[in-house]
Scaffold this motif. Structure first.
Motif, PDB file in Angstrom:
ATOM      1  N   ILE A 103      69.449  28.321  17.860  1.00 25.58           N
ATOM      2  CA  ILE A 103      70.138  27.520  16.829  1.00 25.58           C
ATOM      3  C   ILE A 103      69.258  27.222  15.618  1.00 25.58           C
ATOM      4  O   ILE A 103      69.746  26.656  14.640  1.00 25.58           O
ATOM      5  CB  ILE A 103      70.664  26.188  17.404  1.00 25.58           C
ATOM      6  N   GLN A 123      73.088  16.335  13.859  1.00 22.32           N
ATOM      7  CA  GLN A 123      74.503  16.664  14.073  1.00 22.32           C
ATOM      8  C   GLN A 123      74.662  18.089  14.595  1.00 22.32           C
ATOM      9  O   GLN A 123      75.431  18.349  15.526  1.00 22.32           O
ATOM     10  CB  GLN A 123      75.268  16.497  12.760  1.00 22.32           C
ATOM     11  N   THR A 124      73.914  19.014  14.002  1.00 27.79           N
ATOM     12  CA  THR A 124      73.970  20.413  14.456  1.00 27.79           C
ATOM     13  C   THR A 124      73.470  20.527  15.893  1.00 27.79           C
ATOM     14  O   THR A 124      74.070  21.234  16.724  1.00 27.79           O
ATOM     15  CB  THR A 124      73.112  21.305  13.536  1.00 27.79           C
ATOM     16  N   LYS A 132      70.652  28.150  12.321  1.00 25.96           N
ATOM     17  CA  LYS A 132      71.816  27.340  11.971  1.00 25.96           C
ATOM     18  C   LYS A 132      71.398  25.949  11.492  1.00 25.96           C
ATOM     19  O   LYS A 132      72.020  25.374  10.590  1.00 25.96           O
ATOM     20  CB  LYS A 132      72.760  27.238  13.183  1.00 25.96           C
ATOM     21  N   LEU A 133      70.337  25.395  12.073  1.00 27.61           N
ATOM     22  CA  LEU A 133      69.818  24.105  11.611  1.00 27.61           C
ATOM     23  C   LEU A 133      69.464  24.186  10.127  1.00 27.61           C
ATOM     24  O   LEU A 133      69.811  23.300   9.338  1.00 27.61           O
ATOM     25  CB  LEU A 133      68.577  23.706  12.414  1.00 27.61           C
ATOM     26  N   CYS A 184      68.159  15.333   5.609  1.00 26.00           N
ATOM     27  CA  CYS A 184      67.949  16.588   6.336  1.00 26.00           C
ATOM     28  C   CYS A 184      67.939  16.358   7.842  1.00 26.00           C
ATOM     29  O   CYS A 184      68.577  17.104   8.607  1.00 26.00           O
ATOM     30  CB  CYS A 184      66.624  17.232   5.918  1.00 26.00           C
ATOM     31  N   GLU A 220      70.467  26.559   7.938  1.00 21.48           N
ATOM     32  CA  GLU A 220      71.629  26.932   7.132  1.00 21.48           C
ATOM     33  C   GLU A 220      72.516  25.732   6.826  1.00 21.48           C
ATOM     34  O   GLU A 220      72.970  25.545   5.685  1.00 21.48           O
ATOM     35  CB  GLU A 220      72.431  28.011   7.868  1.00 21.48           C
ATOM     36  N   GLU A 221      72.765  24.903   7.835  1.00 27.31           N
ATOM     37  CA  GLU A 221      73.692  23.791   7.642  1.00 27.31           C
ATOM     38  C   GLU A 221      73.079  22.655   6.813  1.00 27.31           C
ATOM     39  O   GLU A 221      73.805  21.773   6.350  1.00 27.31           O
ATOM     40  CB  GLU A 221      74.182  23.287   8.998  1.00 27.31           C
ATOM     41  N   ALA A 222      71.769  22.699   6.626  1.00 32.11           N
ATOM     42  CA  ALA A 222      71.128  21.699   5.765  1.00 32.11           C
ATOM     43  C   ALA A 222      70.965  22.189   4.334  1.00 32.11           C
ATOM     44  O   ALA A 222      70.477  21.454   3.475  1.00 32.11           O
ATOM     45  CB  ALA A 222      69.759  21.321   6.335  1.00 32.11           C
ATOM     46  N   ARG A 279      76.147  19.157  18.398  1.00 28.21           N
ATOM     47  CA  ARG A 279      77.348  20.014  18.463  1.00 28.21           C
ATOM     48  C   ARG A 279      77.060  21.331  19.174  1.00 28.21           C
ATOM     49  O   ARG A 279      77.821  21.777  20.037  1.00 28.21           O
ATOM     50  CB  ARG A 279      77.849  20.281  17.041  1.00 28.21           C
ATOM     51  N   GLU A 280      75.935  21.961  18.832  1.00 33.86           N
ATOM     52  CA  GLU A 280      75.606  23.247  19.426  1.00 33.86           C
ATOM     53  C   GLU A 280      75.244  23.123  20.901  1.00 33.86           C
ATOM     54  O   GLU A 280      75.478  24.051  21.687  1.00 33.86           O
ATOM     55  CB  GLU A 280      74.457  23.906  18.653  1.00 33.86           C
ATOM     56  N   SER A 310      71.320  15.784   9.329  1.00 31.12           N
ATOM     57  CA  SER A 310      72.044  17.067   9.425  1.00 31.12           C
ATOM     58  C   SER A 310      71.580  17.848  10.655  1.00 31.12           C
ATOM     59  O   SER A 310      72.401  18.383  11.412  1.00 31.12           O
ATOM     60  CB  SER A 310      71.808  17.893   8.157  1.00 31.12           C
TER      61      SER A 310
END
Length: 439
Positions: A136, A200-201, A139-140, A194, A142-144, A204-205, A197
């Motif tokens: 992940i 949250q990731t 993704k951490l 940051c 990317e989503e930030a 969820r993941e 964010s």
């Protein structure tokens, strides 16, 4: 009997003052007048102050002084200082003048990395957690991106994310240890955004990660917060000169003075009782500039003292040595500062202080602040190994005592002249004042 107040924050400022003075002061009318006397006559400035914090009823002023003649990397500075303690500005100015004739201060920023962490509990297979983190991690980041992209464009942003196993310290405890570069901003809001964010990731993941058991999917994020400990956001400041040029008077030969300075610093390295007071003197200079430039002196204090104890024992922040006939005196310490955002763009005197300093970048301000701390320590240790700390301090404290006694301007002038040649202890000042009054 005083009753708890309901909805205090919703009261007007006058209503807050009315309730406070009626319930908690001996003379409500005098207290109200005092609080209102310290309001700013400029309504826009006063509104600005009122909105800095909650439940404001007045302003609390500190003296705003200038320590001139600081030569730092061949540039001359006048350093603003906000502080109430007698002799701090005078001592810094005296040290600046001393080193001005000996090449001035040299500084170097050794690092600017800042830290934030997501603290979480995972009770399960550590191997699966490491695999989960690696899967992940992109993704951490990317989503930030909506948070980090502007900072990244300016040359800062997120530097790294690591998974750290802290289960040897606390059962099930892990963290995402994140490093950042925040350029001229102190960066607290950026870092915390940051981290939230990432949290949250992460949660969820974890719920969607197939190899996890039901318990592992319920990973508990405890908190996400920056750290004020910044051991890789460090600045160095130093001075040096040949011992033959190390003349201070007091009938003390230059070599003896240099050796006593080194001995005093060595004592502060090995004796925590002395080190705390030694470092407090350093912070007199540092806090005064940090406060004048609208930065968070509580965060700076916490970081500096943690750094002083980083090797398991609390020790001196400054160092001194004699090397091949050269006296060297230096400091290394962590300073997370900003010159944009927060009060730096709002408080009129903060804006002026930064203008006086030449509108420095955050790294330039780190160097200026470190120099103020080094100068303050040099002045304090010099006094300790020569005349003692009280002679200079009490002469600077003289006006405070005379103001407490209610001395007139004429009496202040006469007594100030008197104590240029006499020791200014509190008792002696009171005796001299009473004698003058009786005359």
């Amino acid at each position: 009997m005083i009753k708890p107040v309901e909805g205090f924050s919703k009261l007007t400022k006058d209503q807050k003052i009315e309730w406070l003075t009626a319930n908690y002061t001996e003379n409500a009318q005098e207290a109200k007048l005092l609080l209102k006397r310290y309001w700013n006559e400029d309504k826009k400035v006063q509104q600005l102050h009122d909105e800095f914090i909650e439940n404001t009823i007045s302003n609390f002023y500190l003296p705003f002084g200038i320590a001139p003649n600081f030569m730092i990397n061949d540039r001359l500075y006048a350093i603003p200082m906000a502080i109430e303690e007698s002799s701090v500005v005078a001592a810094a100015s005296k040290a600046a003048k001393f080193w001005l004739k000996r090449g001035g201060f040299k500084t170097e920023v050794l690092g600017t990395e800042k830290i934030g962490q997501v603290h979480f509990i995972h009770r399960g297979d550590p191997g699966k957690l490491w695999s989960f983190f690696e899967s992940i991690k992109p993704k951490l980041i990317e989503e930030a991106l909506p948070i980090t992209k502007n900072m990244t464009k300016r040359g800062g942003g997120l530097s790294a994310i690591e998974l750290r196993d802290k289960t040897s310290k606390l059962d099930g405890y892990y963290q995402l240890h994140c490093t950042f570069e925040t350029l001229d901003a102190m960066g607290a809001n950026f870092i915390n955004s940051c981290l939230e964010s990432f949290a949250q990731t992460l949660k969820r993941e974890a719920r969607a990660y197939a190899p996890f058991t039901k318990e592992e999917k319920g990973m508990e994020v405890v908190m996400s917060i920056l750290s004020n400990y910044v051991p890789n956001c460090v600045v160095r400041a130093e001075v040096s000169c040949p011992i033959d040029d190390f003349k201070i008077g007091h009938n003390m030969p230059p070599r003896q003075f240099a050796e006593k300075m080194v001995q005093a610093v060595e004592i502060a390295k090995v004796e925590p009782y002395r080190a705390v007071t030694h470092n407090k003197g350093i912070m007199n200079g540092i806090d005064a500039v940090v406060l004048a430039t609208g930065n968070d002196f509580r965060a700076v204090e916490a970081a500096v003292h943690a750094y002083a104890a980083r090797n398991g024992s609390y020790t001196s922040l400054t160092h001194a040595q004699i090397d091949k006939g050269i006296f060297k005196f230096w400091i290394e310490l962590p300073l997370a500062l900003g010159t944009v955002g927060g009060l730096t763009n709002l408080h009129p005197l903060v804006k002026l202080a930064l203008e006086i300093l030449g509108k420095p970048s955050a790294t330039e301000l780190m160097q200026i602040v470190a120099v103020a701390g080094l100068a303050q320590n040099f002045a304090a240790v010099r006094s300790l190994v020569t005349t003692g700390i009280q002679e200079g301090h009490m002469k600077m404290h003289l006006l405070n005592i005379l103001n407490q006694l209610g001395a007139t301007d004429t009496e202040k002038t006469r007594l100030t002249n008197h104590f240029k040649k006499h020791t200014a202890t509190h008792n002696e000042v009171v005796k001299a004042f009473n004698k003058l009054r009786n005359e």
